[in-house]
Design a protein around this motif. Structure first.
Motif: not given
Length: 607
Positions: A13-27
């Motif tokens: 969800d683009l409005n979920d910054s926490e989820a976006g940062m989690k993906i970046l951390e995993e990457l």
């Protein structure tokens, strides 16, 4: 992530910054595993393409790929791409259909390079853009409380004989359904309607985007363009047209010369009613004797300016700072026509400290070590304008996870779109790590000596252009003893300056210079440069008229003395074809005896 991520492009969800940062951390934590998955996926898909089959014989072995598939330049793959452009099947190089060819700002034989692109590639770019959202939200609060004044433009495009479109990568993205149908989350609300961005008339597009941005000035939280040069060109356009813009705002209607129907209709809706108070306010600010801090004055809620300020764009930093009013300059991403590479995970860093973390699911990355002493390299950049790295064709590549801190490398990519072990031409330095993902500072483009906008003129191109022009003066008995150049960005738009030291045959006397003759020389140099330069000069108006400055006899001896005093070797010294040092430019400028400009923009034609 290697066992939890079912796809290389995960949704969130683009409005979920926490989820976006989690993906970046995993990457960035699982770099090795993801890079292996990427290479395996690319080889498995494309092992039976004509290109790879010639090296791998249909095998899908990753080690065999690195042992047997060569590291290549554009000239090596150009025949394959030209075959596709002329109607041959995509499976020459790609199992996925090639849907368009992306024209780069680098050139080959005077024409932009063409890079293959697939439908999936658009989704990969969209995923990449979406990753920028959580990063900016992490560092800047309240971006959902307003809009972005981003000045975005499309460039000329053409069709190849096969019917495929050939166009710049950003034009491709802005015209795609991914951009037009983007979810209007808090990071995708622009003051510029799509109709103004997609307007092919650059002057009408610029005017309408600025008009919309001024009318919505209280909503603007961030301003920018892709390149620093484009943003400064917009400021210059505003300087030249603010009175007319104020007149439109005061009257509540757009100027008659805005004839593009889509632009006119959508801007009229935003302009709607007369607003004399706003017109007076803008007029007050723009009529000031100095435009220092004008961005903050016109758009008082602005939190930062987003422009690329690395590489050749670094020359615009001081000018941007003058106009910015102390706003941070944010360089968010590192990308090219070949591939989108990396993200700046510390976006509020000063321009000189900007580094990019390569995102490991974008492509398979390798690196050619560059043999370059850091201190010597800095001197070369200052004096010669381009470093003479030694990237041996026989040196083994280094994987993304194996690069070393402080070392210099040339980037090599294998993409999902049909490029295999391709030398991008960018020289990078490792500055640190985020988790296990290396961070790189962009040092410069290999062999490029001059650049104002998206143009990239190398030493060979400059030599060819000067050689054609000097025939004119030689026919009159003059000799061109030496020449050098620099990109003058003290005015907007910037322009190329070439210093010539001339003499009469058989003597050391400076010839009497005929203005018309020297202006003709300027025009010949411009007409001899590549089509990207000519387009920027004629159609985009992003480069000003080329200038030749004739210097007095002995000037280049003085330049040599200076370079030697800065550490260059007397025995190995050769005249630099581009000057970066302010001191060196002052030496040349202090001996100028004549200045001449091209009087006509060179002819331009699409690729």
């Amino acid at each position: 992530m290697s066992c939890q991520l079912p796809a290389l492009l995960p949704d969130y969800d683009l409005n979920d910054s926490e989820a976006g940062m989690k993906i970046l951390e995993e990457l960035t934590q699982n770099v090795h595993q993801i890079q292996q998955l990427v290479l395996e996926e690319i080889i498995t898909r494309n092992a039976h393409t004509e290109y790879l089959k010639g090296f791998l014989n249909g095998q899908c072995d990753m080690q065999g790929f690195k042992n047997k598939v060569p590291v290549v330049n554009y000239e090596d793959i150009k025949p394959y791409i030209e075959r596709i452009a002329n109607g041959d099947s995509s499976n020459i190089i790609s199992a996925e259909p090639i849907i368009e060819l992306l024209t780069s700002s680098g050139t080959s034989g005077g024409q932009p390079k063409m890079m293959p692109s697939t439908a999936e590639d658009l989704h990969r770019k969209t995923f990449f853009y979406n990753l920028l959202v959580p990063v900016m939200n992490k560092y800047v609060d309240g971006l959902d409380e307003g809009k972005a004044l981003y000045l975005l433009f499309v460039k000329p495009e053409t069709k190849t004989p096969s019917g495929l479109m050939a166009r710049p990568v950003l034009t491709s993205y802005y015209k795609s359904s991914n951009f037009k149908n983007r979810p209007f989350d808090r990071f995708n609300v622009y003051t510029s309607p799509d109709e103004t961005i997609l307007c092919s008339d650059s002057k009408q597009s610029m005017y309408c985007q600025l008009l919309c941005g001024l009318v919505q000035r209280q909503d603007v939280l961030r301003v920018g363009a892709v390149f620093a040069s484009a943003f400064l060109r917009a400021i210059k356009f505003l300087e030249d047209n603010w009175k007319e813009l104020c007149s439109n705002i005061r009257a509540g209607c757009v100027s008659d010369w805005i004839t593009d129907p889509s632009c006119r209709n959508v801007v009229s809706l935003i302009l709607s009613d007369p607003n004399p108070e706003l017109a007076d306010l803008i007029e007050h600010e723009c009529s000031s004797e100095s435009w220092e801090g004008i961005i903050k004055k016109l758009w008082p809620r602005t939190k930062y300016i987003e422009v690329i300020v690395t590489g050749s764009m670094a020359q615009y930093v001081s000018t941007l700072e003058f106009y910015s009013g102390g706003l941070p300059l944010v360089s968010t991403m590192y990308a090219s026509s070949e591939c989108y590479f990396g993200i700046n995970l510390k976006p509020l860093s000063k321009p000189s400290y900007v580094s990019y973390s390569l995102i490991p699911n974008m492509a398979y990355f390798e690196f050619l070590p560059v043999n370059k002493n850091h201190e010597d390299g800095i001197r070369d950049v200052q004096c010669n304008g381009v470093c003479k790295e030694n990237c041996s064709d026989h040196v083994e590549t280094v994987d993304l996870v194996d690069v070393k801190l402080g070392q210099y490398y040339e980037l090599v990519v294998t993409t999902f779109t049909g490029l295999y072990r391709y030398r991008v031409g960018d020289i990078l330095m490792v500055t640190g790590f985020h988790n296990k993902a290396p961070q790189f500072r962009f040092v410069h483009r290999r062999n490029v000596v001059l650049s104002i906008d998206t143009d990239k003129t190398n030493e060979e191109d400059l030599l060819k252009a000067v050689t054609k022009a000097k025939v004119i003066v030689e026919s009159l008995g003059f000799l061109l003893i030496e020449y050098t150049s620099y990109a003058d960005t003290s005015s907007i738009p910037g322009h190329y300056v070439i210093f010539w030291e001339l003499t009469s045959k058989g003597s050391n006397h400076l010839p009497v210079l005929d203005t018309k003759l020297m202006e003709q020389c300027c025009s010949v140099v411009e007409a001899s440069l590549d089509s990207v330069y000519r387009r920027c000069r004629r159609k985009d108006n992003s480069i000003g008229p080329l200038e030749i400055r004739v210097v007095q006899h002995g000037t280049f001896d003085a330049l040599m003395d200076f370079c030697v005093s800065q550490g260059s070797s007397v025995n190995q010294y050769k005249t630099p074809r581009c000057i970066k040092s302010g001191e060196a430019i002052n030496i040349l400028d202090s001996r100028v005896v004549g200045r001449f400009f091209s009087q006509n923009a060179p002819p331009w034609e699409p690729v």
